[in-house]
Scaffold this motif. Sequence first.
Motif, PDB file in Angstrom:
ATOM      1  N   PHE A 314     -22.210  25.830   0.100  1.00 15.66           N
ATOM      2  CA  PHE A 314     -23.062  26.780  -0.608  1.00 15.66           C
ATOM      3  C   PHE A 314     -24.064  26.034  -1.487  1.00 15.66           C
ATOM      4  O   PHE A 314     -23.788  24.929  -1.958  1.00 15.66           O
ATOM      5  CB  PHE A 314     -22.204  27.725  -1.450  1.00 15.66           C
ATOM      6  CG  PHE A 314     -21.387  28.673  -0.619  1.00 15.66           C
ATOM      7  CD1 PHE A 314     -21.958  29.811  -0.073  1.00 15.66           C
ATOM      8  CD2 PHE A 314     -20.048  28.434  -0.378  1.00 15.66           C
ATOM      9  CE1 PHE A 314     -21.213  30.688   0.691  1.00 15.66           C
ATOM     10  CE2 PHE A 314     -19.286  29.290   0.397  1.00 15.66           C
ATOM     11  CZ  PHE A 314     -19.875  30.430   0.935  1.00 15.66           C
ATOM     12  N   PRO A 315     -25.229  26.621  -1.718  1.00 19.23           N
ATOM     13  CA  PRO A 315     -26.272  25.966  -2.514  1.00 19.23           C
ATOM     14  C   PRO A 315     -25.833  25.731  -3.961  1.00 19.23           C
ATOM     15  O   PRO A 315     -24.865  26.324  -4.448  1.00 19.23           O
ATOM     16  CB  PRO A 315     -27.448  26.952  -2.436  1.00 19.23           C
ATOM     17  CG  PRO A 315     -27.169  27.815  -1.264  1.00 19.23           C
ATOM     18  CD  PRO A 315     -25.683  27.904  -1.162  1.00 19.23           C
ATOM     19  N   SER A 316     -26.601  24.894  -4.642  1.00 23.69           N
ATOM     20  CA  SER A 316     -26.257  24.512  -6.015  1.00 23.69           C
ATOM     21  C   SER A 316     -26.388  25.660  -6.998  1.00 23.69           C
ATOM     22  O   SER A 316     -25.764  25.652  -8.056  1.00 23.69           O
ATOM     23  CB  SER A 316     -27.144  23.344  -6.461  1.00 23.69           C
ATOM     24  OG  SER A 316     -28.523  23.705  -6.352  1.00 23.69           O
ATOM     25  N   HIS A 317     -27.207  26.680  -6.688  1.00 23.85           N
ATOM     26  CA  HIS A 317     -27.390  27.769  -7.638  1.00 23.85           C
ATOM     27  C   HIS A 317     -26.386  28.909  -7.465  1.00 23.85           C
ATOM     28  O   HIS A 317     -26.483  29.921  -8.146  1.00 23.85           O
ATOM     29  CB  HIS A 317     -28.826  28.324  -7.539  1.00 23.85           C
ATOM     30  CG  HIS A 317     -29.212  28.754  -6.158  1.00 23.85           C
ATOM     31  ND1 HIS A 317     -29.665  27.871  -5.210  1.00 23.85           N
ATOM     32  CD2 HIS A 317     -29.221  29.968  -5.576  1.00 23.85           C
ATOM     33  CE1 HIS A 317     -29.945  28.532  -4.098  1.00 23.85           C
ATOM     34  NE2 HIS A 317     -29.677  29.806  -4.291  1.00 23.85           N
ATOM     35  N   VAL A 318     -25.413  28.742  -6.554  1.00 21.45           N
ATOM     36  CA  VAL A 318     -24.339  29.726  -6.417  1.00 21.45           C
ATOM     37  C   VAL A 318     -23.269  29.411  -7.464  1.00 21.45           C
ATOM     38  O   VAL A 318     -22.697  28.327  -7.479  1.00 21.45           O
ATOM     39  CB  VAL A 318     -23.736  29.693  -4.998  1.00 21.45           C
ATOM     40  CG1 VAL A 318     -22.497  30.571  -4.923  1.00 21.45           C
ATOM     41  CG2 VAL A 318     -24.767  30.141  -3.979  1.00 21.45           C
ATOM     42  N   SER A 319     -23.005  30.366  -8.346  1.00 19.66           N
ATOM     43  CA  SER A 319     -22.074  30.136  -9.459  1.00 19.66           C
ATOM     44  C   SER A 319     -20.641  30.488  -9.116  1.00 19.66           C
ATOM     45  O   SER A 319     -19.701  29.839  -9.584  1.00 19.66           O
ATOM     46  CB  SER A 319     -22.525  30.931 -10.688  1.00 19.66           C
ATOM     47  OG  SER A 319     -22.611  32.314 -10.380  1.00 19.66           O
ATOM     48  N   SER A 336     -17.418  20.724  -5.083  1.00 22.99           N
ATOM     49  CA  SER A 336     -18.353  20.438  -3.987  1.00 22.99           C
ATOM     50  C   SER A 336     -19.066  21.685  -3.485  1.00 22.99           C
ATOM     51  O   SER A 336     -19.965  21.584  -2.649  1.00 22.99           O
ATOM     52  CB  SER A 336     -17.601  19.790  -2.817  1.00 22.99           C
ATOM     53  OG  SER A 336     -16.597  20.656  -2.321  1.00 22.99           O
ATOM     54  N   ARG A 337     -18.648  22.865  -3.994  1.00 19.12           N
ATOM     55  CA  ARG A 337     -19.203  24.158  -3.564  1.00 19.12           C
ATOM     56  C   ARG A 337     -19.097  24.322  -2.047  1.00 19.12           C
ATOM     57  O   ARG A 337     -20.039  24.724  -1.359  1.00 19.12           O
ATOM     58  CB  ARG A 337     -20.664  24.293  -4.007  1.00 19.12           C
ATOM     59  CG  ARG A 337     -20.845  24.473  -5.512  1.00 19.12           C
ATOM     60  CD  ARG A 337     -22.285  24.819  -5.849  1.00 19.12           C
ATOM     61  NE  ARG A 337     -22.447  25.132  -7.252  1.00 19.12           N
ATOM     62  CZ  ARG A 337     -22.686  24.240  -8.200  1.00 19.12           C
ATOM     63  NH1 ARG A 337     -22.778  22.965  -7.867  1.00 19.12           N
ATOM     64  NH2 ARG A 337     -22.831  24.601  -9.461  1.00 19.12           N
ATOM     65  N   GLN A 338     -17.915  24.011  -1.537  1.00 22.96           N
ATOM     66  CA  GLN A 338     -17.652  24.153  -0.117  1.00 22.96           C
ATOM     67  C   GLN A 338     -16.443  25.056   0.107  1.00 22.96           C
ATOM     68  O   GLN A 338     -15.439  24.941  -0.599  1.00 22.96           O
ATOM     69  CB  GLN A 338     -17.393  22.798   0.541  1.00 22.96           C
ATOM     70  CG  GLN A 338     -18.633  21.951   0.733  1.00 22.96           C
ATOM     71  CD  GLN A 338     -18.350  20.724   1.558  1.00 22.96           C
ATOM     72  OE1 GLN A 338     -17.200  20.399   1.852  1.00 22.96           O
ATOM     73  NE2 GLN A 338     -19.395  20.005   1.961  1.00 22.96           N
ATOM     74  N   ALA A 339     -16.555  25.937   1.085  1.00 22.87           N
ATOM     75  CA  ALA A 339     -15.434  26.782   1.486  1.00 22.87           C
ATOM     76  C   ALA A 339     -14.921  26.290   2.827  1.00 22.87           C
ATOM     77  O   ALA A 339     -15.704  26.102   3.770  1.00 22.87           O
ATOM     78  CB  ALA A 339     -15.871  28.237   1.580  1.00 22.87           C
ATOM     79  N   LYS A 340     -13.611  26.072   2.927  1.00 17.60           N
ATOM     80  CA  LYS A 340     -12.992  25.634   4.181  1.00 17.60           C
ATOM     81  C   LYS A 340     -12.064  26.731   4.676  1.00 17.60           C
ATOM     82  O   LYS A 340     -11.121  27.114   3.990  1.00 17.60           O
ATOM     83  CB  LYS A 340     -12.237  24.317   3.989  1.00 17.60           C
ATOM     84  CG  LYS A 340     -13.153  23.123   3.774  1.00 17.60           C
ATOM     85  CD  LYS A 340     -12.427  21.812   3.921  1.00 17.60           C
ATOM     86  CE  LYS A 340     -13.401  20.631   3.820  1.00 17.60           C
ATOM     87  NZ  LYS A 340     -12.727  19.341   4.030  1.00 17.60           N
ATOM     88  N   TRP A 341     -12.374  27.208   5.851  1.00 20.11           N
ATOM     89  CA  TRP A 341     -11.600  28.291   6.464  1.00 20.11           C
ATOM     90  C   TRP A 341     -10.815  27.710   7.634  1.00 20.11           C
ATOM     91  O   TRP A 341     -11.368  27.384   8.664  1.00 20.11           O
ATOM     92  CB  TRP A 341     -12.564  29.380   6.934  1.00 20.11           C
ATOM     93  CG  TRP A 341     -11.906  30.542   7.601  1.00 20.11           C
ATOM     94  CD1 TRP A 341     -10.602  30.912   7.532  1.00 20.11           C
ATOM     95  CD2 TRP A 341     -12.552  31.502   8.459  1.00 20.11           C
ATOM     96  NE1 TRP A 341     -10.383  32.039   8.278  1.00 20.11           N
ATOM     97  CE2 TRP A 341     -11.551  32.427   8.856  1.00 20.11           C
ATOM     98  CE3 TRP A 341     -13.854  31.672   8.903  1.00 20.11           C
ATOM     99  CZ2 TRP A 341     -11.832  33.499   9.705  1.00 20.11           C
ATOM    100  CZ3 TRP A 341     -14.138  32.733   9.737  1.00 20.11           C
ATOM    101  CH2 TRP A 341     -13.138  33.639  10.131  1.00 20.11           C
ATOM    102  N   HIS A 342      -9.506  27.573   7.442  1.00 15.95           N
ATOM    103  CA  HIS A 342      -8.638  27.025   8.488  1.00 15.95           C
ATOM    104  C   HIS A 342      -8.036  28.178   9.280  1.00 15.95           C
ATOM    105  O   HIS A 342      -7.296  28.997   8.738  1.00 15.95           O
ATOM    106  CB  HIS A 342      -7.532  26.159   7.883  1.00 15.95           C
ATOM    107  CG  HIS A 342      -6.622  25.569   8.914  1.00 15.95           C
ATOM    108  ND1 HIS A 342      -7.002  24.523   9.722  1.00 15.95           N
ATOM    109  CD2 HIS A 342      -5.359  25.895   9.290  1.00 15.95           C
ATOM    110  CE1 HIS A 342      -6.019  24.221  10.546  1.00 15.95           C
ATOM    111  NE2 HIS A 342      -5.011  25.034  10.306  1.00 15.95           N
ATOM    112  N   ILE A 343      -8.363  28.236  10.559  1.00 15.47           N
ATOM    113  CA  ILE A 343      -7.882  29.304  11.434  1.00 15.47           C
ATOM    114  C   ILE A 343      -6.725  28.823  12.303  1.00 15.47           C
ATOM    115  O   ILE A 343      -5.770  29.553  12.568  1.00 15.47           O
ATOM    116  CB  ILE A 343      -9.028  29.822  12.329  1.00 15.47           C
ATOM    117  CG1 ILE A 343     -10.191  30.317  11.463  1.00 15.47           C
ATOM    118  CG2 ILE A 343      -8.547  30.939  13.241  1.00 15.47           C
ATOM    119  CD1 ILE A 343     -11.425  30.699  12.257  1.00 15.47           C
ATOM    120  N   GLY A 344      -6.784  27.572  12.754  1.00 13.40           N
ATOM    121  CA  GLY A 344      -5.760  27.086  13.673  1.00 13.40           C
ATOM    122  C   GLY A 344      -6.079  27.532  15.082  1.00 13.40           C
ATOM    123  O   GLY A 344      -7.127  27.202  15.639  1.00 13.40           O
TER     124      GLY A 344
END
Length: 429
Positions: A314-319, A336-344
């Motif tokens: 996500f961008p730096s301006h997302v709070s 790091s403003r990162q979302a990790k979606w583990h599905i398998g």
Amino acid sequence: MINSLFVINRSGEIFFEKHFRGMIGRKPCELFWAAVLKSPAREVEPVIRAGSYTLINISHNELYFLAAVKGETVPLSVIEFLHRLLDTLTEYFRKPVTEEEFKQNFLTVYEVLDEMMDNGFAVTTELNILRDMVKSSSTFQKMIDKVSRGKKVSDVLPLAAQSSIPWRRAMVAYANNEIAIDVVEEVDAIFDGSGMMVKSEVNGYFHVKSHLSGVPDVLIRLADPKILDRSSVHPCVRYGKMMKDGVLSFVPPDGEFILLKYTTPASSFVAPVYCNPQITIGTESGRVNVMVGLKGAPDSENKFVDDVELTIPFPSHVSSVSLNVSAGKIVYDEVSRQAKWHIGKIPRDRAPCLNGTLQVNASTAAKVTSAKPVARSEWAPTVSLRFTLPGTTASGVDITDVRVLNETSKSFKGVRYTMKAGQYQFRSI
């Protein structure tokens, strides 16, 4: 020639360093970390100029292996050494290389580096020889060291030093002889907002596990030897025979090693997984909708796709971010403003979905949007996908024959194929 080697964690902390040609300050590392923070998704260029030093790096498991080089050198040779060091440490740790494993095995890492490099030049990089020179820090080995009162210098010359073949130990003997070849291909692909593939490439390698007695001679034939035209091979391969006859002929090292690396266009590649990311970012808020599913018929080989994971930067301006998923598990890292979606493994009856909302910092957003031009990652993040599909390859490479000559007894031969996602990216709408 490498002057110094640093290992930096995700927070910018230098927790390991080794100097080969005199001490240097940490100023080059500060310049490198500034470049990391400026780069999107922290994917910095592999070669950076910092004053009188050239900084060459690779990243792995949120760790940066940074080599500081002063003077003329071939960057690819340094990158190859860093990858060889990473592979060697993985074998010694018997686990993926992480910061915790590094700190638990500091002594082993320093001993391995002392053998691999002398005065900044690579000397011994063959894993089978290093194993005889530097013992692993396993529990069993620690017990042996305690009984022998910590004596680490053997009275017997290592078998690796007695062999006339640099990459193979002398007097190798096994009760059961076997050689297994894993053909692994990583697909780099970019898909546009409509799901069309705009760029693709395949990077593959042959991972060999050899447990053969004596001095065997192995011959591998391929259905289409054209991949050998854009390949790099292990020093054990007879290069002249490979270029003339299109076969791989070699005396293998004992144990595991990479026999061949190659790159080829993915002209016949059909994506086994689709992803439809829809990310809308406004001045105050935004929405996220992502759908993932399998392509092809329900009974096709794509049903075996596993280890599916999505990374959304996500961008730096997302709070703040609020995300929900219909399958798997979602984790958002605020640093790091990162979302990790583990599905398998993707369910066959329904396509997993991710939905959520975003909150935007108005003042930061104004600064970002006022910049000209506005970076695409600031308003339409690129989603990265990871997956594993066993039993097939993207390029269609096929091993038709594996022969073992000079074998002392009948040996088992096995070949396995696996396709993985490399730099596999979907641009959001």
